[in-house]
Write a protein that holds these residues in place. Structure first.
Motif, mmCIF file in Angstrom:
data_model
loop_
_atom_site.group_PDB
_atom_site.id
_atom_site.type_symbol
_atom_site.label_atom_id
_atom_site.label_comp_id
_atom_site.label_asym_id
_atom_site.label_seq_id
_atom_site.Cartn_x
_atom_site.Cartn_y
_atom_site.Cartn_z
ATOM 1 N N LYS A 232 0.833 -1.205 0.000
ATOM 2 C CA LYS A 232 0.000 0.000 0.000
ATOM 3 C C LYS A 232 0.871 1.260 0.000
ATOM 4 O O LYS A 232 0.623 2.212 -0.749
ATOM 5 C CB LYS A 232 -0.919 0.011 1.221
ATOM 6 N N ALA A 233 1.906 1.241 0.845
ATOM 7 C CA ALA A 233 2.814 2.384 0.913
ATOM 8 C C ALA A 233 3.536 2.578 -0.407
ATOM 9 O O ALA A 233 3.699 3.705 -0.886
ATOM 10 C CB ALA A 233 3.818 2.185 2.047
ATOM 11 N N PHE A 234 3.943 1.484 -1.015
ATOM 12 C CA PHE A 234 4.665 1.556 -2.298
ATOM 13 C C PHE A 234 3.771 2.143 -3.388
ATOM 14 O O PHE A 234 4.195 3.015 -4.155
ATOM 15 C CB PHE A 234 5.144 0.162 -2.704
ATOM 16 N N ASN A 235 2.518 1.690 -3.442
ATOM 17 C CA ASN A 235 1.595 2.135 -4.486
ATOM 18 C C ASN A 235 1.258 3.621 -4.366
ATOM 19 O O ASN A 235 1.079 4.305 -5.382
ATOM 20 C CB ASN A 235 0.308 1.315 -4.446
ATOM 21 N N THR A 236 1.140 4.124 -3.139
ATOM 22 C CA THR A 236 0.749 5.527 -2.953
ATOM 23 C C THR A 236 1.938 6.479 -2.946
ATOM 24 O O THR A 236 1.785 7.650 -3.299
ATOM 25 C CB THR A 236 -0.035 5.697 -1.638
ATOM 26 N N CYS A 237 3.101 5.976 -2.561
ATOM 27 C CA CYS A 237 4.273 6.857 -2.446
ATOM 28 C C CYS A 237 5.099 6.939 -3.725
ATOM 29 O O CYS A 237 5.765 7.955 -3.951
ATOM 30 C CB CYS A 237 5.175 6.392 -1.295
ATOM 31 N N THR A 238 5.067 5.903 -4.547
ATOM 32 C CA THR A 238 5.891 5.896 -5.758
ATOM 33 C C THR A 238 5.595 7.071 -6.689
ATOM 34 O O THR A 238 6.527 7.762 -7.133
ATOM 35 C CB THR A 238 5.734 4.563 -6.515
ATOM 36 N N PRO A 239 4.314 7.350 -7.021
ATOM 37 C CA PRO A 239 4.055 8.509 -7.898
ATOM 38 C C PRO A 239 4.524 9.825 -7.280
ATOM 39 O O PRO A 239 5.028 10.699 -7.990
ATOM 40 C CB PRO A 239 2.526 8.488 -8.059
ATOM 41 N N HIS A 240 4.368 9.949 -5.961
ATOM 42 C CA HIS A 240 4.782 11.187 -5.297
ATOM 43 C C HIS A 240 6.295 11.361 -5.346
ATOM 44 O O HIS A 240 6.797 12.453 -5.630
ATOM 45 C CB HIS A 240 4.300 11.197 -3.845
ATOM 46 N N ILE A 241 7.033 10.300 -5.072
ATOM 47 C CA ILE A 241 8.499 10.374 -5.112
ATOM 48 C C ILE A 241 8.968 10.705 -6.534
ATOM 49 O O ILE A 241 9.876 11.525 -6.727
ATOM 50 C CB ILE A 241 9.125 9.050 -4.627
ATOM 51 N N ALA A 242 8.333 10.083 -7.524
ATOM 52 C CA ALA A 242 8.693 10.353 -8.917
ATOM 53 C C ALA A 242 8.421 11.818 -9.271
ATOM 54 O O ALA A 242 9.235 12.469 -9.937
ATOM 55 C CB ALA A 242 7.912 9.427 -9.848
ATOM 56 N N SER A 243 7.286 12.349 -8.803
ATOM 57 C CA SER A 243 6.949 13.760 -9.057
ATOM 58 C C SER A 243 7.954 14.686 -8.403
ATOM 59 O O SER A 243 8.391 15.676 -9.001
ATOM 60 C CB SER A 243 5.544 14.074 -8.520
ATOM 61 N N LEU A 244 8.318 14.370 -7.167
ATOM 62 C CA LEU A 244 9.265 15.202 -6.426
ATOM 63 C C LEU A 244 10.632 15.215 -7.100
ATOM 64 O O LEU A 244 11.247 16.275 -7.271
ATOM 65 C CB LEU A 244 9.377 14.697 -4.987
ATOM 66 N N LEU A 245 11.133 14.053 -7.481
ATOM 67 C CA LEU A 245 12.444 13.964 -8.127
ATOM 68 C C LEU A 245 12.428 14.662 -9.487
ATOM 69 O O LEU A 245 13.374 15.378 -9.848
ATOM 70 C CB LEU A 245 12.856 12.504 -8.288
ATOM 71 N N ASN A 246 11.356 14.466 -10.242
ATOM 72 C CA ASN A 246 11.227 15.083 -11.565
ATOM 73 C C ASN A 246 11.280 16.601 -11.463
ATOM 74 O O ASN A 246 12.032 17.263 -12.192
ATOM 75 C CB ASN A 246 9.904 14.636 -12.192
ATOM 76 N N PHE A 247 10.508 17.162 -10.532
ATOM 77 C CA PHE A 247 10.474 18.616 -10.378
ATOM 78 C C PHE A 247 11.786 19.140 -9.789
ATOM 79 O O PHE A 247 12.274 20.204 -10.198
ATOM 80 C CB PHE A 247 9.309 19.014 -9.483
ATOM 81 N N LEU A 287 -0.539 12.215 -16.201
ATOM 82 C CA LEU A 287 -0.496 10.908 -16.851
ATOM 83 C C LEU A 287 -0.079 9.829 -15.853
ATOM 84 O O LEU A 287 -0.652 8.732 -15.824
ATOM 85 C CB LEU A 287 0.476 10.947 -18.033
ATOM 86 N N MET A 288 0.921 10.143 -15.030
ATOM 87 C CA MET A 288 1.421 9.166 -14.061
ATOM 88 C C MET A 288 0.375 8.845 -12.997
ATOM 89 O O MET A 288 0.110 7.675 -12.713
ATOM 90 C CB MET A 288 2.693 9.698 -13.401
ATOM 91 N N TYR A 289 -0.238 9.891 -12.410
ATOM 92 C CA TYR A 289 -1.243 9.649 -11.380
ATOM 93 C C TYR A 289 -2.492 9.009 -11.969
ATOM 94 O O TYR A 289 -3.140 8.178 -11.327
ATOM 95 C CB TYR A 289 -1.609 10.960 -10.680
ATOM 96 N N GLY A 290 -2.843 9.396 -13.201
ATOM 97 C CA GLY A 290 -4.023 8.827 -13.838
ATOM 98 C C GLY A 290 -3.877 7.353 -14.149
ATOM 99 O O GLY A 290 -4.837 6.586 -14.088
#
Length: 310
Positions: A232-247, A287-290
């Motif tokens: 559950k933690a992996f599924n919800t945190c992965t998009p956020h970490i990717a967004s943070l690193l990207n920005f 796109l990633m969150y969707g």
């Protein structure tokens, strides 16, 4: 003080002589802007319409998408105009307006991402108290604080820059940024440098450090938890970490270009790195969150009528 001139315009020299390629670049930029508007507006609408998404995490996502539309609007219309224009002069007033929009977008984006990490921390580390902590009042307060703090901090940045006298008016950029503008000043910039440092410290201490703390605590909990909790933690945190690193990488590209000589890089590459933080996060986050988040994907399908409502 060196001899100064009262300039009414700045010249955006990074456009250079692009010749017939300007129509190709214009077409690419137009398509990108259209996709950004469509993707972000779609998810904003879906989150607002679907009651099943009226939860803290999705409210913070909605604020993220709104801010991305705001930041993109600070760049794309001007970029499209100057790509087709024979002159690349920008008025002093519009230059400062663009700086204000782009800088408030950047700080608000970091703030939103920090708030989202705090939300994930509360959800994973204190699941039984989550609804009591993340009340509608707290959610609205956190979103408003993210916006208002950036608007206040950058308003002072702009007010300090407005008093400057300049020795030149050529910016090696495709948009206005405060660091390049201040570098052209003949007058004393000590206050600008001090306040710029203060804004940087405040931004990092209130966004990056809380985010790091949140994920350290999440990691500690996951190491002691069941496989289901870890998933559950992996599924919800992965998009956020990717967004943070990207920005973060996008902002790092801009900072490095401002502080170090990058003349050896091809002009098109320098420009891409300069606009990365304004194009890639607004393009890829929806796109990633969707795709990544099941509830958003299902809600999009329902709203678009891709399968019948149940």
């Amino acid at each position: 003080m060196e001899n100064s001139t009262h300039y009414e315009i700045f010249r955006l020299a990074a456009y250079g002589d692009i010749g017939q390629f300007k129509y190709f670049y214009f077409a690419v930029v137009t398509v990108l802007y259209f996709v950004i508007i469509l993707a972000n507006a779609l998810l904003i609408g879906v989150i607002c319409i679907e009651r099943s998404l009226h939860e803290p995490m999705y409210m913070f996502l909605c604020a993220l998408f709104v801010n991305q539309l705001y930041g993109s609007t600070g760049l794309f219309p001007a970029l499209m105009f100057y790509l087709l224009s024979d002159t690349h002069d920008i008025s002093l007033l519009y230059c400062y307006l663009q700086i204000y929009v782009l800088y408030t977008y950047a700080i608000t984006e970091f703030s939103n991402l920090a708030v989202m990490s705090y939300d994930r921390y509360i959800c994973i580390c204190y699941p039984l108290r989550y609804n009591n902590i993340m009340t509608p009042k707290i959610i609205c307060g956190l979103i408003l604080l993210s916006c208002s703090s950036s608007f206040f901090l950058i308003a002072i940045v702009i007010s300090l820059s407005l008093r400057l006298q300049f020795c030149g008016n050529v910016l090696d950029r495709v948009y206005c940024d405060n660091y390049s503008v201040v570098k052209l000043a003949c007058s004393n910039t000590t206050l600008n440098n001090i306040w710029g440092f203060v804004v940087t410290v405040i931004s990092f201490s209130c966004t990056i450090f809380p985010t790091i703390y949140s994920y350290v605590r999440i990691l500690q909990i996951c190491l002691k938890s069941s496989k289901e909790t870890k998933q559950k933690a992996f599924n919800t945190c992965t998009p956020h970490i990717a967004s943070l690193l990207n920005f973060s990488f996008g902002c790092l590209f801009v900072i490095l270009q401002g502080r170090y000589e990058t003349a050896d890089l091809p002009p098109i590459l320098r420009t891409i790195l300069l606009v990365y933080f304004l194009i890639c996060p607004p393009l890829f986050n929806p796109l990633m969150y969707g795709v990544r988040m099941v509830k958003i994907r299902q809600a999009c399908n329902k709203v678009l009528g891709l399968y019948p409502k149940t």
